[in-house]
Design an enzyme around this catalytic site. Structure first.
Site, mmCIF file in Angstrom:
data_model
loop_
_atom_site.group_PDB
_atom_site.id
_atom_site.type_symbol
_atom_site.label_atom_id
_atom_site.label_comp_id
_atom_site.label_asym_id
_atom_site.label_seq_id
_atom_site.Cartn_x
_atom_site.Cartn_y
_atom_site.Cartn_z
ATOM 1 N N SER A 113 -5.556 -129.985 34.153
ATOM 2 C CA SER A 113 -6.871 -130.325 34.679
ATOM 3 C C SER A 113 -6.799 -131.413 35.752
ATOM 4 C CB SER A 113 -7.800 -130.719 33.534
ATOM 5 O OG SER A 113 -9.125 -130.773 33.991
ATOM 6 N N HIS A 114 -7.500 -132.524 35.533
ATOM 7 C CA HIS A 114 -7.568 -133.571 36.549
ATOM 8 C C HIS A 114 -6.426 -134.577 36.420
ATOM 9 C CE1 HIS A 114 -9.730 -134.428 32.880
ATOM 10 N NE2 HIS A 114 -9.250 -135.647 33.010
ATOM 11 N N ASP A 277 -12.407 -130.443 40.341
ATOM 12 C CA ASP A 277 -11.216 -131.125 39.823
ATOM 13 C C ASP A 277 -9.943 -130.292 40.024
ATOM 14 O OD1 ASP A 277 -11.695 -129.184 37.890
ATOM 15 O OD2 ASP A 277 -10.900 -130.435 36.271
ATOM 16 N N ASP A 279 -8.092 -128.167 38.368
ATOM 17 C CA ASP A 279 -8.035 -126.732 38.076
ATOM 18 C C ASP A 279 -9.359 -126.024 38.342
ATOM 19 O OD1 ASP A 279 -9.222 -128.112 35.954
ATOM 20 O OD2 ASP A 279 -8.702 -126.548 34.516
ATOM 21 N N ASP A 281 -12.567 -126.479 37.249
ATOM 22 C CA ASP A 281 -13.653 -126.212 36.306
ATOM 23 C C ASP A 281 -14.721 -127.304 36.281
ATOM 24 O OD1 ASP A 281 -12.033 -128.012 35.006
ATOM 25 O OD2 ASP A 281 -11.804 -126.820 33.167
ATOM 26 N N ARG A 282 -14.430 -128.484 36.830
ATOM 27 C CA ARG A 282 -15.458 -129.534 36.839
ATOM 28 C C ARG A 282 -16.167 -129.597 38.194
ATOM 29 N NH1 ARG A 282 -13.256 -134.799 33.453
ATOM 30 N NH2 ARG A 282 -12.631 -133.611 31.618
ATOM 31 N N LYS A 376 -15.927 -123.627 31.995
ATOM 32 C CA LYS A 376 -16.835 -124.277 32.924
ATOM 33 C C LYS A 376 -16.360 -123.943 34.331
ATOM 34 C CE LYS A 376 -14.466 -128.586 31.849
ATOM 35 N NZ LYS A 376 -14.352 -129.264 30.584
HETATM 36 C C1 G1P Z 1 -13.264 -134.903 27.710
HETATM 37 C C2 G1P Z 1 -14.759 -134.749 27.918
HETATM 38 C C3 G1P Z 1 -15.245 -133.451 27.300
HETATM 39 C C4 G1P Z 1 -14.443 -132.286 27.893
HETATM 40 C C5 G1P Z 1 -12.947 -132.546 27.729
HETATM 41 C C6 G1P Z 1 -12.111 -131.465 28.411
HETATM 42 O O1 G1P Z 1 -12.971 -134.931 26.330
HETATM 43 O O2 G1P Z 1 -15.472 -135.844 27.364
HETATM 44 O O3 G1P Z 1 -16.610 -133.289 27.542
HETATM 45 O O4 G1P Z 1 -14.789 -131.081 27.260
HETATM 46 O O5 G1P Z 1 -12.606 -133.801 28.295
HETATM 47 O O6 G1P Z 1 -12.380 -131.375 29.784
HETATM 48 P P1 G1P Z 1 -12.774 -136.286 25.475
HETATM 49 O O7 G1P Z 1 -11.678 -137.067 26.148
HETATM 50 O O8 G1P Z 1 -14.065 -137.023 25.524
HETATM 51 O O9 G1P Z 1 -12.414 -135.816 24.089
HETATM 52 ZN ZN ZN Z 2 -10.451 -129.201 34.673
#
Ligand code: G1P
Ligand code: ZN
Length: 543
Positions: A113-114, A277, A279, A281-282, A376
């Protein structure tokens, strides 16, 4: 070519989280490490003989090598076909789209991801099931169990394959099809949104900037925004995906997307700004000198959904994660729609969407989506906003002001305390729990406390129960203070403090969120003793 069963060292159990297995690249580079994990996945997902697997990732360092390994193992394990994005690229939502479109058995998405990318940074791998969504807990637990006992894996011995040219070839009896990573996704977007209206908007002098942050959405945004929709070249910034994401941290929020934020708050600010982000999805949505919170964004999309052709017949229901503000609840109530409150994490939305109960869903953490895929989807949210702007012909700020006038404003903020001592973090939550019986009926931050609880969720579709999903102080006027421990942090514990207060009075809608929430912030500190316990006088990140 021969199929080999490679015996591997005993492999310590590796438990994939909700976002798959995320580790440093150097961990993945250990001999047999990736192979053991991939074999553990293949051993845990049922009978896929002759079926199709989708493979692609966000282009970060180690993406290409991992894909070569996976292709050879997929062939040795009996998949009939692999669809792989050209150059190894597939954004997370595009992978979800391709899995669904081609009726694939599942997919392996390579991404962290990010999280920063590069030889010394992070890599990740995640298995998605045939509906295009993240593997449910039953599957990830089975994978984990398998990782604890696996002793060998299957692969074929052959040269690396060419990922850079679209086309198909045979790999040890398995078909490999290198596909355009953008085409299917772009066609899906075109089926949902009024591309003609957006094209006219962009031709009318409306200006926008999209920041791909050197990550995977560059090619998608260029093809769709600059190609299909005619936005001027240069609209997409940092659009070349790089193996190290340009050394940045591609998380679209006010802290990490500072380049875009500076542009949108500068003198010559464009009308609209957005970022995605690593990948894809954000998403973050900005107007000219204006930030749309993800919670408000979800509410605006729900209230205006029928303006987009893909949702013109209305939406079936909405869902939000528990810490996400209740702005969308108010829209749902006024539209007579069901609104579900789920634990944090995207996987809880999948069941609701598969059952046809919700169309739109979102999280406060810059994630918004719909049932068009089962992840997402950053660019989808951007196109949805453009569609709404094209129809309403108002500024982002005017749309929000109008929204708050109708529904009231849910002031909202999240304070993250990253890398704190785990025992101190647990104590912070316990301190609030210890007052569960005493707080209701008392006044805190000038409001009456209605109740306190540990959030627990019973999935209305499969009846599964998820407990201890966050400690909540709920007020009679709808305001809330929530404490949660992050499930994705890598060092120490991360406390997330979520603050929300509801303001019906239009005259008070123009405040800065931190000012509007100041009493709530002070009250949260008092009941939890967060600051003395953690030794921090301020959050690491405020959004
Ligand atoms: C965080 C975000 C949550 C999201 C997840 C994956 O998780 O708060 O909404 O689904 O990243 O992208 P957290 O670190 O709070 O468990
Ligand atoms: Zn992501």
């Amino acid at each position: 070519m021969q199929i080999e069963a490679v015996s591997s060292r005993p492999f310590e159990g590796q438990r994939p989280g909700t976002s798959g297995l995320r580790k440093k690249v150097t961990v993945f580079q250990q001999p047999h490490y990736l192979e053991n994990f991939v074999q553990s996945v293949f051993d845990s997902i049922g009978d896929f003989a002759g079926q199709t697997l989708v493979v692609g990732g966000d282009g970060r360092y180690f993406n290409r090598q991992a894909i070569q390994t996976i292709l050879k193992m997929a062939a040795a394990n009996g998949f009939g076909k692999v669809l792989v994005g050209q150059g190894g690229i597939l954004s997370t939502p595009a992978a979800s789209c391709v899995i669904r479109q081609y009726g694939a058995y599942g997919g392996l998405i390579l991404s962290a991801s990010h999280n920063p990318a590069g030889p010394d940074d992070d890599f990740g791998i995640k298995y998605n099931i045939g509906n295009g969504g993240p593997a449910p807990e039953g599957v990830t637990e089975a994978v984990y169990d398998r990782t604890r006992e696996i002793a060998s894996y299957q692969t074929v011995v052959c040269d690396d394959v060419d990922l850079d040219h679209i086309g198909a070839f045979d790999l040890a009896g398995m078909r490999v099809q290198v596909i355009d990573p953008v085409a299917d996704y772009a066609a899906l977007m075109q089926s949902l949104f009024d591309f003609d209206a957006i094209r006219s908007l962009l031709a009318s002098g409306f200006s926008m900037a999209f920041d791909a942050m050197h990550a995977v959405t560059g090619p998608y945004a260029k093809a769709i925004l600059e190609g299909m929709l005619g936005a001027p070249a240069g609209t997409v910034r940092n659009g070349e995906p790089k193996e190290d994401f340009g050394g940045g941290h591609p998380d679209p929020n006010l802290t990490y997307a500072h380049e875009l934020v500076a542009l949108l708050y500068g003198d010559d600010a464009p009308d609209f700004g957005a970022a995605s982000d690593g990948d894809g999805d954000r998403n973050m949505i900005l107007g000219s000198r204006f930030f749309v919170t993800p919670s408000d964004s979800l509410a605006v999309l729900a209230a205006n959904a029928t303006l987009a052709p893909g949702y013109s017949n209305g939406i079936s229901g909405v869902a939000r994660s528990m810490p996400t503000s209740a702005a969308v609840d108010r829209v749902a109530a006024s539209m007579g729609l069901d609104c579900y409150e789920t634990p944090t994490g995207w996987k809880f939305f999948g069941n609701l969407m598969d059952a046809g109960r919700v169309t739109l869903c979102g999280e406060e953490s810059f994630g918004t989506g719909s049932d068009h895929v089962r992840e997402k989807d950053g660019l989808w949210a951007v196109l949805f906003w453009l569609n709404i702007l094209a129809v309403r012909k108002q500024s982002v700020q005017a749309i929000l002001a109008d929204h708050w006038r109708k529904f009231g404003r849910n002031y909202y903020s999240r304070h993250d305390y990253e890398g704190v001592d785990s025992a101190a973090a647990a104590q912070v939550l316990q301190n609030v729990r210890d007052q569960f019986l005493a707080l209701p009926g008392t006044n805190l931050a000038g409001r009456r406390v209605a109740c306190c609880d540990d959030f627990s969720y019973t999935d209305p579709v499969d009846g599964s129960v998820s407990e201890n999903q966050g400690v909540r102080v709920l007020f009679e006027d709808g305001s809330r203070i929530i404490f949660r421990l992050s499930g994705t942090g890598t060092s120490g514990a991360t406390i997330r403090l979520y603050l929300e207060s509801y303001e019906a009075d239009q005259a008070k809608h123009g405040m800065d969120a931190q000012d509007a929430l100041a009493d709530m912030i002070a009250a949260a500190g008092k009941v939890s003793q967060l600051q003395p316990l953690t030794g921090r006088n301020q959050p690491t990140v405020i959004t």
